[in-house]
Motif scaffolding. Structure first.
Motif: not given
Ligand SMILES: Cc1cc2nc3c(=O)[nH]c(=O)nc-3n(C[C@H](O)[C@H](O)[C@H](O)COP(=O)(O)OP(=O)(O)OC[C@H]3O[C@@H](n4cnc5c(N)ncnc54)[C@H](O)[C@@H]3O)c2cc1C
Ligand SMILES: Nc1ncnc2c1ncn2[C@@H]1O[C@H](COP(=O)(O)O)[C@@H](O)[C@H]1O
Lengths: 246, 315
Positions: B1-9, B81-83
């Motif tokens: 169960m990984s952790v997903l991060v939205y990295a804004d640019s 991506a989360a899926q």
């Protein structure tokens, strides 16, 4: 133009923040409640201006119990045509959003206007959630909204500036400063508000995705260190060597 | 169960808030013995740098049609991506972009969400700022998937010296009814909401002609300028400098309040600042209660001296 404005009930901005029941509940003792400022000053007033210019109606909606009715009447006094209260306890943003989205979908509004956040829980959540549940575009932190037929031109706050976007109805937005100037209800409005419809409807079935377990207050500041006005260099010295902030 | 991060640019460069969100997500992943994966949408470079904050892998969807920020499309991309990654925790920064996307994703995934997080989670319980910074709440997420939006400048970044692998990512991109027409930047100067140091002044300055010394001080410190609400309302300063309950909420490392009384609505927007310096003629001004350092004195005498003292320090 059919406009839905979401209003929440919030403690007055100067209310004393304290908690009861073992720090699990906000202490409402002596607290005056108001319409959440962003909802009243910006979302509601801009909704009314658009109605005045283009015709249509402004409905205010609140998810809450009967203790919300005074703030709902305030919104009616400012000029909303009618009100809906979905009768439920509100503890979770997604729960609230589902209630509002269900109602909005059934009643085909051209736009759903919210505030940028509630000043108590500072969520900035409900508006975006409603949009997703309606599969509609969402513009956050909007500071300007103009309509041309079914096309909306909206300015929203971004890092260091604003972005201008265009979308067709229906859409959802959250309102920030700039959208409109606050209005004060007049006597006629206050009288009229007493007889305007406030429909109470039952909540639809939904779970609370979050639960508040408790509250705490930030540790008190250790106190202010005073520097003599004739010794400004000492302040710079403290900021550099002690606070390591410059 | 990984952790997903939205990295804004922003303009092709990752934002400071993106690195904060990355570090926060990586610390959760490490505590759970799993990996943190970042998602970047649109043209952007320097993505390996996310590795320095603990990100193992970056999923990059660089389609140029996504260069204009579109929350509806980004929501669909993050969900895909989360899926793919089997992510059960998804991290955002609680900034302009995060506020546009994270709530949508919460509704899409039917996932409980906590915004304004100020600490790492304790199990499923997350501490967040409430009542405009006057209190904190501990919020439990009841769903398997949780979404957390981190309050900027409130959680320490941990650097690891690592480098992230960058993978191209593709998925079906949802349609959206939103068109970006124009982006208007207020100025090329430092943005108020991202500045480390902010120099702010109020009605005590008597008139707009007296802001020269405030700008001088800001320039010497590499700081952004801000003001109280009445100052913006009378038109002494532009509206985008207004901080407080009704203006911008900011959390710089250092905040100078010069000739500002410290009304509760003003404090609501600045009380997250790490260090507060107050300069006011009135020793009873409420702002001193929130201050770390204070000078009881006339801004017209103190500020020019302060500019000189800072110049000397920097020399
Ligand atoms: C619902 C609501 C929302 C609000 N939202 C905001 C908000 O977002 N932001 C905000 O700022 N306000 C907000 N306000 C207004 C707020 O209540 C105060 O009125 C405002 O912050 C006061 O601004 P000020 O400190 O600049 O002016 P004043 O209160 O007039 O204070 C001026 C200060 O300058 C000092 N002074 C005078 N001369 C000198 C000198 N020569 N040198 C140094 N010091 C001097 C005085 O001692 C005084 O303390 C809001 C109010 C309401 C009701
Ligand atoms: N209980 C509620 N009833 C109606 N509208 C609400 C309610 N809670 C929040 N809203 C709306 O959603 C906005 C954002 O709220 P929040 O996500 O809680 O910060 C508010 O400014 C309101 O417009």
């Amino acid at each position: 133009m059919k406009i839905l404005v979401c209003i929440s009930k919030a403690p007055d901005t100067t209310a004393k923040i304290a908690f009861t029941d073992g720090d699990t509940k906000f202490d409402e003792n002596g607290v005056q409640f108001i319409v959440n400022p962003y909802d009243e000053w910006y979302a509601l007033v801009r909704g009314l201006e658009l109605k005045e210019a283009n015709g249509g109606s402004v409905t205010v909606i609140n998810v809450g119990r009967a203790d919300s009715d005074p703030v709902i009447r305030k919104a009616l006094a400012i000029g909303a045509d009618d009100a809906v209260r979905i009768d439920a306890d509100t503890t979770d943003a997604l729960y609230v959003a589902k209630q509002i989205a269900n109602y909005a979908k059934e009643n085909a509004y051209d736009m759903v206007l919210c505030g940028k956040e509630t000043i108590d829980y500072n969520g900035s959540q409900v508006a975006g959630m409603i949009a997703e549940l309606m599969n509609a575009p969402y513009v956050s932190l909007a500071s300007k909204l103009d309509m041309n037929g079914n096309t909306a031109t909206i300015e929203r706050d971004i890092e260091g500036g604003v972005e201008v976007v265009e979308t067709a109805t229906p859409f959802v937005l959250s309102s920030a400063k700039g959208m409109a100037e606050a209005r004060i209800p007049n006597m006629r409005g206050i009288m009229a508000a007493r007889t305007k419809p406030l429909n109470v409807v039952a909540a639809s079935e939904a779970n609370n995705a979050t639960t508040i377990k408790g509250f705490s207050l930030p540790p008190a500041k250790s106190g202010c260190k005073y520097v003599d006005a004739d010794n400004v260099e000492e302040l710079v010295n403290l900021l550099h060597n002690e606070a390591k902030a410059i | 169960m990984s952790v997903l991060v939205y990295a804004d640019s922003n303009n092709g460069t990752l934002t400071k808030n993106a690195f904060e969100a990355a570090s926060y997500g990586a610390q959760i992943a490490q505590a759970n013995g799993t990996n943190a994966v970042a998602v970047v949408v649109g043209s952007a470079s320097g993505l390996e740098d996310l590795g320095n904050y603990g990100i193992a892998k970056v999923l990059h969807l660089s389609d140029a049609s996504l260069d204009n920020f579109d929350p509806q499309k980004i929501t669909g991309i993050i969900a895909a991506a989360a899926q793919q990654e089997g992510a059960s925790t998804i991290i955002f920064s609680h900034d302009f972009s995060g506020k546009s996307v994270a709530p949508r994703l919460s509704a899409k995934l039917d996932a409980g969400m906590v915004t304004g997080a100020v600490a790492l989670p304790n199990g499923n319980v997350i501490k967040k700022a409430v009542f405009s910074g006057k209190a904190f709440a501990e919020v439990e997420v009841n769903t398997d998937t949780k979404i957390i939006a981190v309050l900027p400048n409130s959680v320490d970044k941990v650097t690891t010296g690592g480098s992230a692998s960058v993978e191209a990512f593709s998925c079906d991109i949802p349609s959206s009814g939103l068109t970006v027409k124009e982006i208007k930047k207020e100025s090329t100067e430092l943005s108020l909401t991202e500045a480390d140091i902010v120099v702010s002044a109020g009605r005590g300055l008597k008139g707009p002609e007296n802001w020269g010394m405030i700008e001088d001080l800001a320039k010497e410190l590499g700081a952004a300028t801000a003001c109280s609400r009445p100052v913006a309302d009378i038109g002494w300063r532009p509206h985008h400098e207004h901080v407080g309950q009704t203006g911008f909420a900011i959390r710089p490392n250092l905040y100078f309040a010069i000739g500002i009384s410290g009304a509760i609505q003003h404090l609501a927007g600045v009380n997250g600042s790490k260090v507060i310096v107050v300069i006011n003629t009135d020793a009873e001004a409420p702002f001193f209660k929130a201050a770390d350092y204070g000078i009881v004195g006339d801004a017209f005498e103190v500020v020019p001296k302060l500019v000189e003292a800072v110049k000397k320090l920097k020399a």
